[in-house]
Write a protein that holds these residues in place. Structure first.
Motif, PDB file in Angstrom:
ATOM      1  N   CYS A 154      44.807  43.604  31.549  1.00  0.00           N
ATOM      2  CA  CYS A 154      44.257  42.774  31.804  1.00  0.00           C
ATOM      3  C   CYS A 154      43.357  41.562  30.869  1.00  0.00           C
ATOM      4  CB  CYS A 154      42.653  43.063  32.193  1.00  0.00           C
ATOM      5  SG  CYS A 154      43.168  43.919  33.711  1.00  0.00           S
ATOM      6  N   THR A 206      41.748  41.318  43.141  1.00  0.00           N
ATOM      7  CA  THR A 206      41.676  41.091  41.450  1.00  0.00           C
ATOM      8  C   THR A 206      40.077  39.361  41.493  1.00  0.00           C
ATOM      9  OG1 THR A 206      43.728  39.483  41.318  1.00  0.00           O
ATOM     10  CG2 THR A 206      43.404  42.034  41.559  1.00  0.00           C
ATOM     11  N   GLU A 227      40.743  44.933  37.290  1.00  0.00           N
ATOM     12  CA  GLU A 227      41.374  44.055  37.706  1.00  0.00           C
ATOM     13  C   GLU A 227      39.791  43.227  38.457  1.00  0.00           C
ATOM     14  OE1 GLU A 227      44.334  45.088  40.140  1.00  0.00           O
ATOM     15  OE2 GLU A 227      46.213  45.955  38.605  1.00  0.00           O
ATOM     16  N   THR A 228      39.116  44.368  38.966  1.00  0.00           N
ATOM     17  CA  THR A 228      38.092  43.028  39.739  1.00  0.00           C
ATOM     18  C   THR A 228      37.068  42.841  38.863  1.00  0.00           C
ATOM     19  OG1 THR A 228      37.217  44.781  40.622  1.00  0.00           O
ATOM     20  CG2 THR A 228      38.695  44.263  41.804  1.00  0.00           C
TER      21      THR A 228
END
Length: 774
Positions: free
Chosen positions: A234, A521, A196-197
């Motif tokens: 993602c 995120t 996510e990041t």
């Protein structure tokens, strides 16, 4: 659970013994810098858990030589390590070695007597803990396992010798040593968080590389399929996400499961099915499949109720809130039972508000900080977007009561929610840092009364954490709270922009990027850059906004965020309209429409902005009838959905369309309605454009004469308000209207007043040309 000792641990223990015993390194390390670098290297290797497998001996020697500033010292320590490992000729030598290692540790009381102490490590230090860990792990080995460690150590040395001589080791000799199951699970959890990041910062192949490597080395680790599911979500790959999710829960059935929130002694495998359905529902909601998501959530709720799983019920409630908040009423046709519908917008919003309050209450009762923060911020956003407008009695009487409440209270509510989130974020980090004992049974829950005064011990002790009863549960919940704390600043930025304070909106977006860049995120970071680009366009123009978007592309080169793409298209569309380039403006508006979700299952904001861009393109093109019809349909859609901000903006747009079409009498009701609602709801960003538009309409109708002193004072106050929010482009438009409708003496007085209070100087010739072009 202790790690199974490997040859890599033996090598590190040899280096630790050399580092802690000054007599061993005597003559080898002559400078304090080399000694300090060696200690730093050993501490890094002790704590290193970012790799799937243990490094080989040749890799360890290479890293050791790179860490030391002196190449000669590195070669000598490497030779010492090879000599010590070569001295292990029999399994009994390992027993003697670890017995000697246990003599290197001492207590804190012994450390105070410097005369009696010669080297060694404190038992509570990082090195002492590692040595004790290795000694206990070795002494717990059976005789056959100790012999197996000896054989692995011999192969470990032979492979290094082959590689140092430039030969390829035999296939049967080279054995890959994987880390234990707990370390692999922790590594996979870290990789899932990075999906996510880091999804917009790194290429997709680099993010999924650990999963591919682990699949080749350890096919029995089923959690790698969950990592693939997170990666596919993602990357917006629906088929791969669902396939990986089915594989994980099919293969991991009976292996791992989290404890439920029910009674003590419940069967621990009961939570497995609820987790699968909740994850499946979240995936469908992410891709905009509302009906499939609701079906999965309904089934999860049914099973959780049967098993008395309160934690799963709370998470299902929060997932339902997210679906209702993002999807339009028409997209939600099933809530609790097949055939149940919430197509009425009023019923939809009422049900959403009721469920949000219920979710907040359950999060308090179950002591789940991440769910409480989610519900608190969602309630603040609901109040900001769906604030109840003034009643007919208030509008008829011109009551000031609504002006003192309404949108102003919603903005303050967002600020209060951000403060509560920050306090709870700090408390959650403290609770996750130390394992705390449960509070007394008679103590009242700290979160129920006042979130800001909640004690640390009250956060994670009511029921088992959502991710398990271990220490990792509190840490995972604290990480979720940290992400929501970063998102709260984005909500604060939107609230400040609506209130007309672009500087504070910019500060909130910058706070998110500066303080939460590592935990936020990629989607939130892209949204922050989009907000900064919009503020830069309002304050400094298109060039500054383009620089912000270029900076976003530099930090997020692989991002496919819809918010960032919409900001980029909105910028070029506004520039095309400013240049009267109707052809390119229509092209960019159509691309914005194509970017939006046609079913309103994920987000309605992009679609509404795209349709507004289409209406403005028709207005500049002179197609007033089509523009008015499209704006009217969009206004009805926003009104039905309860989106008051967009509805008030469309009222002003309708007034501008009719005024441009030469019908000021038709435009006046729209402009006055927009002015009244924006004033009552404290939408200060729209008050100034409404004032200017009402002035232009009044001049067209002959209601305002040139040289009217009262009108000039009103215009000067309006310019002061616009300059206060640093919207210089709009301020120049107001000054151009002021210049063309006032006498010279009063205009000079207003200009001096504005320059004295704001320091803003107007080029009058430019304003006159701008007015002639408009």
């Amino acid at each position: 659970m202790l790690d199974v000792i490997k040859p890599h641990h033996v090598s590190l223990c040899v280096l630790l013994r050399a580092f802690l015993d000054s007599e061993v390194l005597q003559g080898l390390v002559t400078s304090d810098e080399n000694y300090q670098k060696l200690g730093d290297f050993l501490l890094q290797e002790i704590r290193a858990k970012s790799s799937i497998k243990y490094p080989s001996l040749s890799e360890l020697l290479t890293k050791l030589q790179d860490a030391l500033p002196s190449k000669d010292v590195g070669d000598q320590i490497s030779s010492l390590l090879m000599e010590q490992l070569g001295g292990v000729q029999y399994p009994d030598d390992l027993v003697t070695f670890f017995s000697d290692m246990s003599q290197l540790m001492h207590s804190h009381a012994q450390a105070l007597d410097e005369d009696a102490l010669k080297g060694g490590a404190d038992i509570s230090s990082a090195m002492g803990f590692y040595i004790r860990h290795c000694c206990v792990s070795f002494h717990m080995l059976a005789f056959e396992a100790a012999c197996g460690l000896f054989d692995d150590l011999q192969a470990y040395k032979e492979v290094c010798m082959y590689e140092q001589q430039g030969f390829q080791p035999p296939p049967g000799l080279h054995k890959t040593a994987l880390r234990n199951q707990a370390a692999l699970d922790a590594l996979l959890n870290q990789q899932m968080a990075q999906q996510e990041t880091q999804s917009g910062k790194k290429p997709a192949a680099e993010l999924i590389a650990p999963a591919d490597e682990l699949t080749d080395l350890a096919p029995h680790v089923t959690k790698v399929d969950l990592l693939r599911h997170s990666h596919a979500v993602c990357q917006d790959d629906f088929l791969a996400a669902v396939d990986s999710l089915y594989k994980y829960f099919d293969y991991s059935t009976g292996q791992t499961a989290r404890p439920t929130g029910g009674a003590a002694g419940a069967e621990p495998s009961k939570g497995h099915l609820q987790d699968a359905l909740l994850t499946l529902g979240s995936a469908h909601a992410h891709f905009g499949h509302v009906q499939e998501a609701l079906l999965a959530l309904n089934e999860a709720v049914r099973i959780a109720q049967q098993h008395n799983d309160n934690v799963a019920l709370a998470h299902a409630l929060s997932a339902l809130c997210h679906i209702l908040a993002t999807a339009s009423p028409a997209a939600v046709t099933q809530l609790t039972e097949p055939g149940a519908a919430l197509t009425d917008p009023t019923a939809h919003l009422s049900q959403l508000l009721k469920i949000l309050k219920r979710c907040e209450k359950r999060a308090q009762d179950l002591h789940l900080p991440h769910l409480f923060v989610f519900a608190r911020l969602a309630l603040a956003q609901f109040a900001l977007e769906h604030q109840t407008g003034p009643s007919n009695q208030q509008l008829a009487k011109g009551s000031q009561v609504a002006a003192s409440q309404g949108r102003s209270s919603a903005v303050l509510g967002v600020s209060q929610a951000v403060q509560d989130t920050a306090r709870l974020h700090q408390a959650a980090k403290l609770a996750a840092a130390v394992a705390l004992p449960p509070p007394p049974a008679a103590s009242a829950p700290g979160m129920v009364g006042n979130v800001g005064r909640a004690t640390v011990t009250d956060l994670f002790t009511a029921t088992p954490p959502v991710f398990g009863t271990t220490f990792a549960g509190s840490a995972s919940s604290a990480d979720a709270v940290e992400k929501l704390a970063g998102s709260s600043h984005l909500l604060q930025a939107g609230a400040w922009k609506l209130a007309g304070n672009l500087s504070l909106s910019q500060a909130s977006s910058l706070t998110h990027l500066a303080c939460f860049a590592d935990s936020a995120t990629a989607e939130d970071q892209a949204l922050a850059y989009a907000q900064l680009a919009q503020v830069a366009m309002s304050k400094k123009g298109y060039k500054a906004a383009a620089e912000v978007l270029a900076l976003a592309d530099k930090h997020l080169p692989y991002s496919n965020s819809p918010a960032l793409q919409a900001a980029r298209l909105g910028l070029v569309h506004s520039r095309a309209l400013h240049r009267r380039d109707v052809r390119h403006a229509a092209l960019f508006a159509s691309q914005l429409v194509g970017l939006a979700d046609p079913t309103d299952s994920v987000s309605k904001t992009i679609r509404i902005d795209a349709q507004q861009a289409h209406v403005r393109t028709l207005l500049v093109a002179g197609r007033y009838d089509e523009a008015a019809e499209a704006a009217r349909e969009l206004f009805e859609s926003c009104t039905e959905a309860g989106l008051q901000v967009q509805a008030v903006e469309l009222l002003l747009l309708l007034g501008q369309i009719h005024e441009a079409a030469g019908a000021p009498l038709t435009a006046l009701p729209y402009v006055l309605s927009c002015l009244l609602h924006s004033t009552v709801l404290h939408m200060d960003l729209l008050v100034c454009p409404c004032d200017l538009q009402s002035l232009l309409v009044s001049q067209c109708l002959g209601l305002v004469q040139h040289g009217d002193t009262y009108v000039l004072t009103w215009k000067a106050d309006m310019l002061l308000l616009v300059s206060a929010v640093y919207n210089k482009h709009f301020a120049q438009l107001v000054m151009s209207a002021l210049f063309c409708s006032a006498d010279t003496q009063c205009t000079r007085a207003c200009r001096q007043q504005v320059h004295a209070k704001t320091g803003f100087t107007i080029c009058w010739a430019w304003c006159y040309r701008l007015h002639r072009l408009a």
